[in-house]
Design an enzyme around this catalytic site. Structure first.
Site, PDB file in Angstrom:
ATOM      1  N   CYS A 649       0.824  -1.207   0.000  1.00 33.66           N
ATOM      2  CA  CYS A 649       0.000   0.000   0.000  1.00 33.66           C
ATOM      3  C   CYS A 649       0.860   1.261   0.000  1.00 33.66           C
ATOM      4  O   CYS A 649       1.886   1.304   0.675  1.00 33.66           O
ATOM      5  CB  CYS A 649      -0.885   0.043   1.242  1.00 33.66           C
ATOM      6  SG  CYS A 649      -2.190  -1.191   1.288  1.00 33.66           S
ATOM      7  N   HIS A 700     -10.620   3.621  -2.518  1.00 33.19           N
ATOM      8  CA  HIS A 700     -11.024   4.296  -1.287  1.00 33.19           C
ATOM      9  C   HIS A 700     -12.060   5.387  -1.527  1.00 33.19           C
ATOM     10  O   HIS A 700     -12.616   5.926  -0.580  1.00 33.19           O
ATOM     11  CB  HIS A 700      -9.802   4.896  -0.580  1.00 33.19           C
ATOM     12  CG  HIS A 700      -8.812   3.860  -0.144  1.00 33.19           C
ATOM     13  ND1 HIS A 700      -7.762   3.474  -0.946  1.00 33.19           N
ATOM     14  CD2 HIS A 700      -8.719   3.128   0.987  1.00 33.19           C
ATOM     15  CE1 HIS A 700      -7.059   2.548  -0.312  1.00 33.19           C
ATOM     16  NE2 HIS A 700      -7.609   2.314   0.852  1.00 33.19           N
ATOM     17  N   CYS A 732      -6.228  -1.729  -4.337  1.00 31.33           N
ATOM     18  CA  CYS A 732      -6.325  -2.369  -3.021  1.00 31.33           C
ATOM     19  C   CYS A 732      -7.553  -3.263  -3.020  1.00 31.33           C
ATOM     20  O   CYS A 732      -8.253  -3.397  -4.026  1.00 31.33           O
ATOM     21  CB  CYS A 732      -6.405  -1.301  -1.922  1.00 31.33           C
ATOM     22  SG  CYS A 732      -5.899  -1.906  -0.284  1.00 31.33           S
TER      23      CYS A 732
END
Length: 764
Positions: A649, A700, A732
Site C-alpha cells: 500500500c 477508497h 487495493c
C-alpha cells in the site's frame, strides 16, 4: 514547592465505543443533519477533555480532535484546497472537507499515506502555488471551547510548520522557499491570536525532527522558529518531537522556544545520552516522553521512576513535564470494557486512559515516594511478572525452530525468469492478466451472518454455508466480468491481520481495542503476547471451495509476517526480528498447506512493509534485511510452478526498490492511484524485472472510475514497465465498496485491459 507537571500530547478521537465513527458514517449516509453532526461531535470532544481533567492531567491538549485527520485540518485551515474541489474562499464547507478526504464524482481524493512509521494514514496536503490564507483559527476555537464549557486552560496543538511543509506535496525543491514564505505568516497569525487570547502554552508537533534531516534543513527550521518567537514573544511554545531521538540535539536546544519534548521510549538511548553530555537549557521546559504511546503494555513504573530521577539530575523538577511518548491516537481508549481477556493479559495492558493514570502515578511517586501510590506500583510489578513467567511466552516448540533457521530457508529453487516460464506454461495466462487484490464487498448481509455466528445464534455449519454462498456468487461475477485470476473474496475475514491472529497461537483479541487507521476506518490490532505458533490450516477450506467452482486460477490469500507484525501490538520482551521470524515460520506451514491442496497462486500481502522502516535512514538496511528474510522464510519452500504474489500500500517505491525486488515475489501489486500515477516515474530511473501490477484505480473513493481514466493509467505504466510482466488490478482490496460500484469498476478495468491487449498485439 517546585513540582513536576503531568502532560498529554493527544487523545484518541474515536470514543470508548467508536461513537465518533458512528456519527461520521451516519452523516455521510445522510441519516443526520449537519447541525446534529456538529452537536454530536462536540459532545464527544468535550467528554474526552473532561475525562483528562478528572484523571488529573495538568496540561491538556486541545485542537487534537478532528472530523477526519489533523493534516487535512491544517490544509483546510490554510486554504490549501486543490482547484478540482472548486473552493471559493471563506470558511471551508464540510462537503469540501470530506470531498478532499474521500473524493466525489468529479474530483479524485487527495493522496493518503502513512503518518511516519505508524499505521495511521494522513491526507497529504497539496500546494498548487495559489496564495494561502487563514480560513479560521482552529486552535483558538478549540481553546475557547474548552475554557468556556469545561473551565480547562488547554494547550492548543497543531502540526509544526516544518513537519507540515515536509509532508505536503506539489512543490519542487526550488519552490520550497516560496512555500515557507507563504506558510510562516499564517502560523504567525495563529500564534499572535492565541497570545492575544491569553494562551500560555501551545504545542507545535515536529516529528520530522527525528528523521535524517540535513544541517541546511536545521538552518531553515531555526529561521522559521525565529520568526514565530519574534511575532509572539509572550506565548510559550512547546516544540514537541516523538517516535525517535532528535537528529541535531545541540541546534535544537538553541531554538527560541520555551519547551522541547523528547521521546524517552523510542529515542531513549540517544536522547538520554545527549541530555547527559550536552545538557539542557536552563530557560526551557523538558517534556519527558515517558510512557509508550504506541504500544499497549503497562510501563514498568519502577524503571520509569528511576529514569525520571536520572533526568532530574540534569533538569530541575519544576521544568519537567511527564507525558506519553507521543499522541495516544495510536492506542485504544480504555481497558475497562475488556471482559473476555484472560486476566494474565488484561492486567498487563494499558490503553490511553490507563497510560494517563500511569503518568499521574509517576508524578506522585516522584514527589511523595512510592509509599503514596504503593498499590499502583505493586499491582504493576505483579502484572508484568505474571505475564513474563507465563507458559505462552516460553513455548518449547517455538524457540528452537527460530534458532535453527539457516540460509537455505530463505531461497527459492530457481531464479525468477526460469520459474516464471514454468508458471506461465502451467497457468496459461493471457497477456496483461487481470485480477483483484483479494477482498470483495462485505455487505450488511455478510456482517450480519458473522454477528449471528459470533453470538451463537447460528452454528458453524450454517455460517460456513453462508460464506460458501458468497464465494459462489462472486466466482460467478468474476466469470461474467472476465477476470483472468480470481479470488474467493475473503468473506470470512473481518480484518486481514485479525483473521490470522485468531487462528495462530500467541495472539489475544480485545472487544473494544479499536484504533483509527484512516477516516472512519477503525481496526482492532491483535495483541501478540506470547510465542507465535501454527495450529491448523487457516485458509485452505475457502480457497479449495472457490477453486472447485472455476477453471480459472484462484489465489490463496494470506497476510505476510511483516504486516502482521507492524499491524499488531507486539510483545516488548523480544526484538521485532525475533517476533517476525516466529510469525514467518507459522505462515510457512500455511503456504505449504495451500500448495498441497492444489492452489497454484498464493498471495502473501505485505501492505505494511514500508511503514516499519525506521525513521533514520542509517537503520534502514538492518530492518529491510530481516523484513525481506521474514517474507522469504514464509514463501521459499514452494515448488517452482507455484506463483507467489504480494501487495503493498501507498509505497514510495523508489526509496527501497532493491529490497522489494529482493522479496523475490513473482508478482507484486502496488497501490498508486491516489498519487495520480507519480510512482510510474520511479521506474524511469529504476528498473524492475519481475511481475508487477500498478493499481489502476482508487478503491477508497466512492466513485466508479471511467474506462478512459483506467486506460490512461495502463498506458502510463506500460511506458516504463516490461509489458510481458505487467498485471492489471485495482490498487487495493474491495471490501469497503458497494456491489454495483465494484462490478462497474471492474468491468471498466477489464475493458481497458482488453483494448490495451489489442493495441499491443495487433491482429494478424
Amino acid at each position: 514547592m517546585s513540582v513536576i507537571k503531568s502532560g498529554q500530547l493527544g487523545y484518541p478521537r474515536i470514543g470508548e465505543r467508536r461513537e465518533w465513527k458512528k456519527t461520521l458514517e451516519a452523516f455521510w449516509a445522510g441519516k443526520i443533519k449537519e447541525t446534529d453532526f456538529l452537536d454530536q461531535m462536540e459532545q464527544i470532544r468535550l467528554f474526552h477533555l473532561q475525562k483528562q481533567k478528572e484523571i488529573g492531567i495538568d496540561l491538556i491538549p486541545v485542537g487534537d480532535f478532528s472530523f477526519y485527520d489533523h493534516m487535512l485540518d491544517m490544509a483546510i485551515m490554510f486554504g490549501m484546497i486543490p482547484e478540482r474541489f472548486n473552493y471559493n474562499g471563506g470558511v471551508v464547507p464540510l462537503q469540501t472537507y470530506f470531498s478532499m478526504a474521500r473524493g466525489n464524482q468529479t474530483a479524485v481524493a487527495c493522496e493518503m499515506t502513512k503518518w511516519f512509521n505508524t499505521n495511521y494514514h494522513y491526507i497529504v496536503p497539496e500546494y498548487e502555488g495559489a496564495k494561502l490564507t487563514l480560513t479560521e483559527n482552529k486552535p483558538l476555537n478549540a481553546y475557547r471551547e474548552a475554557k468556556e464549557k469545561l473551565g480547562i486552560e488547554g494547550k492548543p496543538v497543531l502540526v509544526g510548520p516544518y513537519t507540515f511543509i515536509k509532508l505536503s506535496k506539489g512543490y519542487v525543491r526550488t519552490q520550497l522557499p516560496a512555500f515557507i514564505l507563504q506558510l510562516v505568516p499564517l502560523y504567525v497569525q495563529i500564534l499572535q491570536e492565541l497570545e492575544k487570547e491569553g494562551v500560555e502554552w501551545v504545542q507545535l508537533d515536529e516529528p520530522f525532527l527525528v528523521t535524517s534531516i540535513t544541517k541546511e534543513e536545521m538552518k531553515t527550521i531555526a529561521y522559521i522558529y525565529k520568526q514565530l518567537h519574534e511575532a509572539a514573544p509572550k506565548l510559550c511554545i512547546m516544540l514537541q518531537t516523538y517516535f525517535d531521538s532528535v537528529e541535531w540535539y545541540s541546534d535544537l536546544m538553541k531554538l527560541p522556544v520555551q519547551g522541547i519534548g523528547l521521546d524517552f521510549v523510542h529515542g531513549l538511548v540517544e536522547n538520554l545520552q545527549n541530555l547527559k553530555t550536552v545538557g539542557f537549557p536552563y530557560d526551557k521546559v523538558l517534556g519527558v516522553g515517558l510512557v509508550d504511546g504506541r504500544n499497549v503494555w503497562r510501563s514498568n513504573l519502577h524503571e520509569k521512576l528511576e529514569l525520571v530521577k536520572t533526568i532530574s539530575n540534569f533538569v530541575p523538577q519544576d521544568r519537567l513535564w511527564l507525558q506519553p511518548s507521543c499522541s495516544l491516537l495510536h492506542v485504544p481508549v480504555t481497558t475497562k470494557y475488556e471482559t473476555k481477556l484472560e486476566l494474565e493479559i488484561k492486567n498487563a495492558l494499558a490503553f490511553a486512559d490507563e497510560k494517563l493514570d500511569e503518568i499521574i502515578s509517576l508524578v506522585k511517586g516522584f514527589h511523595c515516594g512510592e509509599s503514596t501510590v504503593v498499590e499502583a506500583f505493586a499491582n504493576n510489578e505483579k502484572a508484568l511478572n505474571q505475564l513474563a513467567q507465563s507458559q505462552a511466552r516460553n513455548r518449547s516448540n517455538v524457540h528452537p525452530f527460530v534458532n535453527q533457521i539457516q540460509a537455505h530457508h530463505f531461497h527459492r529453487n530457481l531464479p525468477f525468469r526460469e520459474r516464471y516460464k514454468k508458471q506461465q506454461s502451467l497457468l496459461k495466462l493471457p497477456f496483461l492478466p487481470t485480477t483483484t487484490i483479494g477482498s470483495f464487498p462485505q455487505t450488511s448481509e455478510v456482517r450480519q451472518a458473522r454477528q449471528k455466528w459470533r453470538k451463537g445464534d447460528w452454528g458453524t455449519e450454517r455460517y460456513d454455508e453462508s460464506i460458501k454462498e458468497q464465494i459462489k456468487k462472486w466466482i460467478k461475477i468474476q466469470e461474467e466480468i472476465g477476470l483472468d485470476v480470481f479470488v474467493h473474496g475473503e468473506f470470512e475475514r473481518t480484518d486481514m491481520v485479525e483473521f490470522f491472529g485468531e487462528k495462530l497461537g500467541g495472539f489475544a483479541f480485545t472487544q473494544y481495542g479499536w484504533v483509527q487507521s484512516y477516516g472512519s476506518r477503525c481496526v482492532r490490532p491483535p495483541i501478540i503476547y506470547g510465542d507465535v505458533e501454527f495450529l491448523d490450516p487457516m485458509t485452505v477450506k475457502e480457497s479449495v471451495y472457490a477453486q472447485s467452482l472455476t477453471n480459472k486460477p484462484v489465489k490463496g490469500m494470506i497476510t505476510g509476517p511483516v504486516t502482521i507484525l507492524n499491524w499488531s501490538f507486539i510483545r516488548n520482551d523480544l526484538s521485532r526480528q525475533q517476533v517476525a521470524y516466529q510469525i514467518a515460520l507459522a505462515l510457512r506451514k500455511e503456504v505449504e498447506a495451500l500448495e498441497a491442496a492444489g492452489i497454484k497462486i498464493i498471495q502473501v500481502d505485505e501492505p505494511a512493509l514500508r511503514e516499519g522502516l525506521p525513521l533514520k535512514k542509517a537503520a534502514w538496511n538492518d530492518y529491510l534485511d530481516w523484513a525481506v528474510k521474514a517474507f522469504r522464510l514464509t514463501t521459499s519452500s514452494v515448488k517452482d510452478t507455484t506463483q507467489i504474489h504480494t501487495h503493498m500500500c501507498y509505497c514510495e517505491f523508489h526509496d527501497f526498490i532493491d529490497s522489494i525486488s529482493e522479496l523475490d515475489a513473482d508478482v507484486i501489486s502496488i497501490e498508486t492511484s491516489r498519487s495520480h500515477g507519480e510512482l510510474v516515474s520511479s521506474f524511469t530511473d529504476h528498473s524492475y524485472n519481475k511481475g508487477i501490477g500498478l493499481g489502476v484505480y482508487d478503491i477508497h473513493s466512492p466513485r466508479i472510475p471511467s474506462f478512459e481514466e483506467i486506460t490512461n493509467m495502463i498506458e502510463r505504466g506500460l511506458q516504463v514497465l516490461e509489458p510481458t510482466l505487467f498485471w492489471i488490478n485495482p490498487d487495493c482490496g474491495l471490501k469497503t465498496r458497494g456491489i454495483e460500484e465494484t462490478i462497474a469498476s471492474l468491468q471498466n478495468m477489464v475493458a481497458a485491459a482488453t483494448i490495451a491487449r489489442k493495441q499491443l498485439i495487433p491482429s494478424p
